[in-house]
Enzyme design. Sequence first.
Site, PDB file in Angstrom:
ATOM      1  N   TYR A 164       0.823  -1.201   0.000  1.00 23.61           N
ATOM      2  CA  TYR A 164       0.000   0.000   0.000  1.00 23.61           C
ATOM      3  C   TYR A 164       0.863   1.259   0.000  1.00 23.61           C
ATOM      4  O   TYR A 164       0.628   2.195  -0.791  1.00 23.61           O
ATOM      5  CB  TYR A 164      -0.926  -0.011   1.213  1.00 23.61           C
ATOM      6  CG  TYR A 164      -1.965   1.084   1.215  1.00 23.61           C
ATOM      7  CD1 TYR A 164      -3.037   1.049   0.326  1.00 23.61           C
ATOM      8  CD2 TYR A 164      -1.888   2.142   2.116  1.00 23.61           C
ATOM      9  CE1 TYR A 164      -4.005   2.039   0.331  1.00 23.61           C
ATOM     10  CE2 TYR A 164      -2.847   3.142   2.133  1.00 23.61           C
ATOM     11  CZ  TYR A 164      -3.901   3.088   1.228  1.00 23.61           C
ATOM     12  OH  TYR A 164      -4.854   4.081   1.235  1.00 23.61           O
ATOM     13  N   LYS A 181       1.003   4.178  -2.952  1.00 21.38           N
ATOM     14  CA  LYS A 181       0.638   5.568  -2.674  1.00 21.38           C
ATOM     15  C   LYS A 181       1.824   6.511  -2.853  1.00 21.38           C
ATOM     16  O   LYS A 181       1.650   7.673  -3.262  1.00 21.38           O
ATOM     17  CB  LYS A 181       0.034   5.693  -1.273  1.00 21.38           C
ATOM     18  CG  LYS A 181      -1.298   4.968  -1.122  1.00 21.38           C
ATOM     19  CD  LYS A 181      -2.325   5.442  -2.153  1.00 21.38           C
ATOM     20  CE  LYS A 181      -3.677   4.786  -1.969  1.00 21.38           C
ATOM     21  NZ  LYS A 181      -4.693   5.276  -2.927  1.00 21.38           N
TER      22      LYS A 181
END
Length: 268
Positions: A173, A177
Amino acid sequence: MTANAKTKLRKQEWDTVMGNGTMLPTWAQGLSGRIAVVTGASRGLGSAIALCLAEAGAKVHAVARSGADLQEMADQHTNILPMVGDVTDPRFIEDLGKMEIDILVNNAGMNRPLLIEDVDLETLDRMLGLNVRAAYLVAQAAAKSMLAHRRGGSIINITSQMGHVGSPRRTVYCMTKHALEGLTKAMAVELAPKGIRVNSVAPTFIETAMTKPMLDDPAFMGFVKNMIPMGKIGQPEDVAAAVLFLASPASGMVTGTSLLVDGGWTAQ
């Protein structure tokens, strides 16, 4: 140019004449007449963002795979236009590029918290495919539309505080991002001469149906609140307000930045 003429020019730049003859400063202007696209719009952050932009006057194409969820939103506001589609589908990307778009909110994404040794290839590929590849193609399609119609525009990528820091069980993640934050900066520099602004909104943990199972764990909730100096969990409306600012004329000189809605998490 005289000082008086400069003052008048500045007033023209910052004011707009409304139908009733009153003058509104830039920060008070809404989004009337603007066309927005919000991906991942059927629930949580996406739903709050779509409704916020609609309330500000934009015609909002709310994108999600569930037509039923989108119709519920459309029933709440006449400016919500359901658009059933999958951002990972090449046909959707092609259709998106043919639309007239003034504002894109690139919100669709996913997370599956795992220790690094437990991350399987399917999880890795799915997250890279949605959070990076699809996000890139959606932003690219919107940029092409904005360039073709020569009206400028605002692209807002929804990233995360995890695009600025690291955290256990979030290696994939965080990677995705951080990638989207890099894309935001590069697009902003490239598209600025064409009048297209590109920014990101990076929230902390926000109270939604998706985060509820995690936040229901007292130990995890304690950890999160301890990391947020403001001592509270964010609400979808907090993120929507930040998006509205970046979508509106009020942020006309803002591009290439990340607006952190994190209660101070990353300031420490």
